[in-house]
Design a protein around this motif. Structure first.
Motif, mmCIF file in Angstrom:
data_model
loop_
_atom_site.group_PDB
_atom_site.id
_atom_site.type_symbol
_atom_site.label_atom_id
_atom_site.label_comp_id
_atom_site.label_asym_id
_atom_site.label_seq_id
_atom_site.Cartn_x
_atom_site.Cartn_y
_atom_site.Cartn_z
ATOM 1 N N ARG A 68 2.984 -12.790 5.266
ATOM 2 C CA ARG A 68 3.785 -11.851 6.063
ATOM 3 C C ARG A 68 2.979 -10.613 6.436
ATOM 4 O O ARG A 68 3.146 -10.061 7.524
ATOM 5 C CB ARG A 68 5.050 -11.464 5.314
ATOM 6 N N THR A 86 7.314 -12.095 12.631
ATOM 7 C CA THR A 86 7.632 -12.672 11.331
ATOM 8 C C THR A 86 8.707 -13.733 11.444
ATOM 9 O O THR A 86 8.613 -14.803 10.838
ATOM 10 C CB THR A 86 8.074 -11.568 10.351
ATOM 11 N N LEU A 87 9.739 -13.456 12.234
ATOM 12 C CA LEU A 87 10.812 -14.450 12.381
ATOM 13 C C LEU A 87 10.346 -15.688 13.139
ATOM 14 O O LEU A 87 10.727 -16.804 12.797
ATOM 15 C CB LEU A 87 12.018 -13.826 13.079
ATOM 16 N N LEU A 88 9.526 -15.504 14.167
ATOM 17 C CA LEU A 88 9.068 -16.653 14.949
ATOM 18 C C LEU A 88 8.033 -17.497 14.208
ATOM 19 O O LEU A 88 8.068 -18.720 14.262
ATOM 20 C CB LEU A 88 8.486 -16.190 16.279
ATOM 21 N N LEU A 103 7.014 -17.262 10.705
ATOM 22 C CA LEU A 103 7.259 -17.652 9.317
ATOM 23 C C LEU A 103 8.700 -18.039 9.020
ATOM 24 O O LEU A 103 8.961 -18.658 7.999
ATOM 25 C CB LEU A 103 6.841 -16.511 8.380
ATOM 26 N N GLY A 104 9.624 -17.650 9.861
ATOM 27 C CA GLY A 104 11.028 -17.955 9.593
ATOM 28 C C GLY A 104 11.632 -16.983 8.594
ATOM 29 O O GLY A 104 11.026 -16.004 8.192
ATOM 30 N N ARG A 105 12.848 -17.277 8.176
ATOM 31 C CA ARG A 105 13.562 -16.365 7.278
ATOM 32 C C ARG A 105 13.187 -16.555 5.821
ATOM 33 O O ARG A 105 13.001 -15.616 5.098
ATOM 34 C CB ARG A 105 15.056 -16.530 7.449
ATOM 35 N N GLY A 106 13.165 -17.773 5.359
ATOM 36 C CA GLY A 106 12.945 -18.041 3.943
ATOM 37 C C GLY A 106 11.485 -17.907 3.559
ATOM 38 O O GLY A 106 10.585 -17.940 4.377
ATOM 39 N N GLY A 107 11.280 -17.758 2.288
ATOM 40 C CA GLY A 107 9.920 -17.661 1.800
ATOM 41 C C GLY A 107 9.770 -18.392 0.477
ATOM 42 O O GLY A 107 10.697 -18.454 -0.331
#
Length: 124
Positions: free
Chosen positions: A27, A86-88, A90-94
């Motif tokens: 991130r 970050t949303l595009l 990596l997405g929301r979850g980690g």
């Protein structure tokens, strides 16, 4: 006891390192890309943006106000790119982070903090 600007800048840089430790290197690497993108946008559009705003009727009488506007525009661009990127990418979850990812995030966070402080000071 007084707090001078150098200590304040070092504190902000350290806080970026702590955020890097919490979020991890993936991130924070996206944030680094956002910083460089915002730097490129500001370096390309700085004088043209001020001239265009002048044509629209927004005049900055002391030139320092125009520089503060550019610094705030840099921070705004940085936030928009960081959130969207970050949303595009990596997405929301980690996934859970290991020590290596956290340490890399801390170091890259320190570098990001330095880049942001240096650019804001350069523009303002």
């Amino acid at each position: 006891m007084s707090l001078d600007f150098t200590n304040l800048a070092l504190l902000v840089i350290f806080l970026f390192g702590v955020v890097g430790w919490i979020r991890g290197i993936r991130r924070i690497a996206v944030a680094t890309g956002g910083i460089f993108f915002a730097m490129a946008v500001i370096s390309v559009t700085d004088h043209d943006l001020i001239d265009s705003l002048g044509k629209l009727g927004v005049h900055f009488h002391p030139s320092a106000q125009a520089n503060l506007f550019l610094a705030s525009f840099f921070l705004f661009t940085l936030c928009v790119v960081q959130i969207g990127g970050t949303l595009l990418i990596l997405g929301r979850g980690g996934a859970p982070l290991d020590r290596r990812q956290r340490t890399g995030g801390f170091v890259l966070g320190l570098i990001n903090g330095f880049l942001i402080i240096a650019n804001v000071l350069h523009l303002a």
